[in-house]
Design a protein around this motif. Structure first.
Motif, PDB file in Angstrom:
ATOM      1  N   PRO A  85     -36.400  36.049  46.541  1.00 36.28           N
ATOM      2  CA  PRO A  85     -35.161  35.275  46.438  1.00 36.28           C
ATOM      3  C   PRO A  85     -34.066  36.128  45.787  1.00 36.28           C
ATOM      4  O   PRO A  85     -34.344  36.937  44.911  1.00 36.28           O
ATOM      5  CB  PRO A  85     -35.529  34.097  45.537  1.00 36.28           C
ATOM      6  CG  PRO A  85     -36.961  34.235  45.204  1.00 36.28           C
ATOM      7  CD  PRO A  85     -37.466  35.530  45.716  1.00 36.28           C
ATOM      8  N   TRP A  86     -32.814  35.939  46.243  1.00 35.40           N
ATOM      9  CA  TRP A  86     -31.700  36.683  45.665  1.00 35.40           C
ATOM     10  C   TRP A  86     -30.482  35.764  45.525  1.00 35.40           C
ATOM     11  O   TRP A  86     -30.371  34.752  46.201  1.00 35.40           O
ATOM     12  CB  TRP A  86     -31.349  37.913  46.495  1.00 35.40           C
ATOM     13  CG  TRP A  86     -30.925  37.612  47.904  1.00 35.40           C
ATOM     14  CD1 TRP A  86     -31.732  37.548  49.010  1.00 35.40           C
ATOM     15  CD2 TRP A  86     -29.600  37.309  48.363  1.00 35.40           C
ATOM     16  NE1 TRP A  86     -30.989  37.226  50.118  1.00 35.40           N
ATOM     17  CE2 TRP A  86     -29.667  37.081  49.747  1.00 35.40           C
ATOM     18  CE3 TRP A  86     -28.366  37.213  47.732  1.00 35.40           C
ATOM     19  CZ2 TRP A  86     -28.560  36.758  50.513  1.00 35.40           C
ATOM     20  CZ3 TRP A  86     -27.246  36.893  48.506  1.00 35.40           C
ATOM     21  CH2 TRP A  86     -27.359  36.676  49.881  1.00 35.40           C
ATOM     22  N   GLU A  87     -29.613  36.156  44.602  1.00 31.29           N
ATOM     23  CA  GLU A  87     -28.355  35.437  44.393  1.00 31.29           C
ATOM     24  C   GLU A  87     -27.312  36.447  43.924  1.00 31.29           C
ATOM     25  O   GLU A  87     -27.574  37.270  43.049  1.00 31.29           O
ATOM     26  CB  GLU A  87     -28.533  34.355  43.336  1.00 31.29           C
ATOM     27  CG  GLU A  87     -27.298  33.497  43.161  1.00 31.29           C
ATOM     28  CD  GLU A  87     -27.509  32.348  42.197  1.00 31.29           C
ATOM     29  OE1 GLU A  87     -26.503  31.766  41.777  1.00 31.29           O
ATOM     30  OE2 GLU A  87     -28.676  32.035  41.879  1.00 31.29           O
ATOM     31  N   ARG A  88     -26.120  36.388  44.550  1.00 31.47           N
ATOM     32  CA  ARG A  88     -25.057  37.315  44.189  1.00 31.47           C
ATOM     33  C   ARG A  88     -23.709  36.714  44.568  1.00 31.47           C
ATOM     34  O   ARG A  88     -23.525  36.269  45.696  1.00 31.47           O
ATOM     35  CB  ARG A  88     -25.253  38.641  44.940  1.00 31.47           C
ATOM     36  CG  ARG A  88     -24.296  39.722  44.544  1.00 31.47           C
ATOM     37  CD  ARG A  88     -24.596  41.034  45.250  1.00 31.47           C
ATOM     38  NE  ARG A  88     -26.005  41.110  45.585  1.00 31.47           N
ATOM     39  CZ  ARG A  88     -26.494  41.716  46.652  1.00 31.47           C
ATOM     40  NH1 ARG A  88     -25.723  42.318  47.492  1.00 31.47           N
ATOM     41  NH2 ARG A  88     -27.780  41.722  46.901  1.00 31.47           N
ATOM     42  N   ARG A  91     -23.521  33.481  46.402  1.00 29.69           N
ATOM     43  CA  ARG A  91     -24.335  33.399  47.629  1.00 29.69           C
ATOM     44  C   ARG A  91     -25.788  33.564  47.241  1.00 29.69           C
ATOM     45  O   ARG A  91     -26.107  34.147  46.214  1.00 29.69           O
ATOM     46  CB  ARG A  91     -23.927  34.496  48.622  1.00 29.69           C
ATOM     47  CG  ARG A  91     -22.498  34.420  49.033  1.00 29.69           C
ATOM     48  CD  ARG A  91     -22.101  35.528  49.976  1.00 29.69           C
ATOM     49  NE  ARG A  91     -23.104  36.580  50.032  1.00 29.69           N
ATOM     50  CZ  ARG A  91     -23.086  37.604  50.856  1.00 29.69           C
ATOM     51  NH1 ARG A  91     -22.109  37.745  51.696  1.00 29.69           N
ATOM     52  NH2 ARG A  91     -24.025  38.513  50.855  1.00 29.69           N
ATOM     53  N   HIS A  92     -26.676  33.057  48.097  1.00 23.26           N
ATOM     54  CA  HIS A  92     -28.104  33.194  47.813  1.00 23.26           C
ATOM     55  C   HIS A  92     -28.890  33.181  49.119  1.00 23.26           C
ATOM     56  O   HIS A  92     -28.383  32.782  50.162  1.00 23.26           O
ATOM     57  CB  HIS A  92     -28.590  32.084  46.884  1.00 23.26           C
ATOM     58  CG  HIS A  92     -28.423  30.721  47.482  1.00 23.26           C
ATOM     59  ND1 HIS A  92     -27.233  30.060  47.479  1.00 23.26           N
ATOM     60  CD2 HIS A  92     -29.294  29.921  48.142  1.00 23.26           C
ATOM     61  CE1 HIS A  92     -27.375  28.893  48.090  1.00 23.26           C
ATOM     62  NE2 HIS A  92     -28.619  28.784  48.497  1.00 23.26           N
ATOM     63  N   GLY A  93     -30.127  33.644  49.029  1.00 26.92           N
ATOM     64  CA  GLY A  93     -30.989  33.666  50.203  1.00 26.92           C
ATOM     65  C   GLY A  93     -32.351  34.237  49.854  1.00 26.92           C
ATOM     66  O   GLY A  93     -32.713  34.344  48.682  1.00 26.92           O
ATOM     67  N   ILE A  94     -33.074  34.612  50.890  1.00 29.07           N
ATOM     68  CA  ILE A  94     -34.394  35.213  50.721  1.00 29.07           C
ATOM     69  C   ILE A  94     -34.422  36.500  51.534  1.00 29.07           C
ATOM     70  O   ILE A  94     -34.095  36.499  52.721  1.00 29.07           O
ATOM     71  CB  ILE A  94     -35.516  34.271  51.196  1.00 29.07           C
ATOM     72  CG1 ILE A  94     -35.495  32.986  50.376  1.00 29.07           C
ATOM     73  CG2 ILE A  94     -36.877  34.951  51.083  1.00 29.07           C
ATOM     74  CD1 ILE A  94     -36.461  31.935  50.857  1.00 29.07           C
TER      75      ILE A  94
END
Length: 114
Positions: A85-88, A91-94
């Motif tokens: 998982p990421w967030e920046r 925004r976020h996603g996998i």
């Protein structure tokens, strides 16, 4: 950052988009490299079907791990697939990453010829 192993044993996986170099910076065209090995990173679009659902995933793979002819529709095996998982910037996603993506079509055609 947490990496979650993904079990592919019960999934059907095939190429949806052939491997392409992963771009680190779209403005400059700089290509992404593996931090540990320095190998160029590739992105492969795969159709991942399991449990009655299918999804196209963009999987990052170091270039030496891309083996065989990976053409649209060919079945593949994903070795060491993980989800992160990421967030920046709101925004976020996998992000999905594998150690290797290997064509299964070549092995099938070789065994038929034998």
């Amino acid at each position: 950052m947490r990496q979650i192993p993904v079990d592919t044993s019960a999934a059907m996986v095939m190429v949806a988009q052939p491997p392409q170099p992963k771009v680190k910076d779209r403005r400059t065209g700089e290509l992404a490299l593996d931090v540990e090995t320095g190998a160029q990173l590739m992105t492969v679009g795969v159709l991942f079907a399991a449990n009655g659902e299918a999804e196209v995933l963009a999987v990052t793979v170091p270039q030496p791990g891309v083996t065989g002819e990976l053409v649209m529709g060919s079945p593949v095996a994903l070795t060491g697939l993980t989800a992160r998982p990421w967030e920046r910037d709101g925004r976020h996603g996998i992000a999905f990453r594998a150690v290797a993506v290997t064509s299964l079509a070549e092995g099938a055609s070789k065994s038929k010829a034998a």
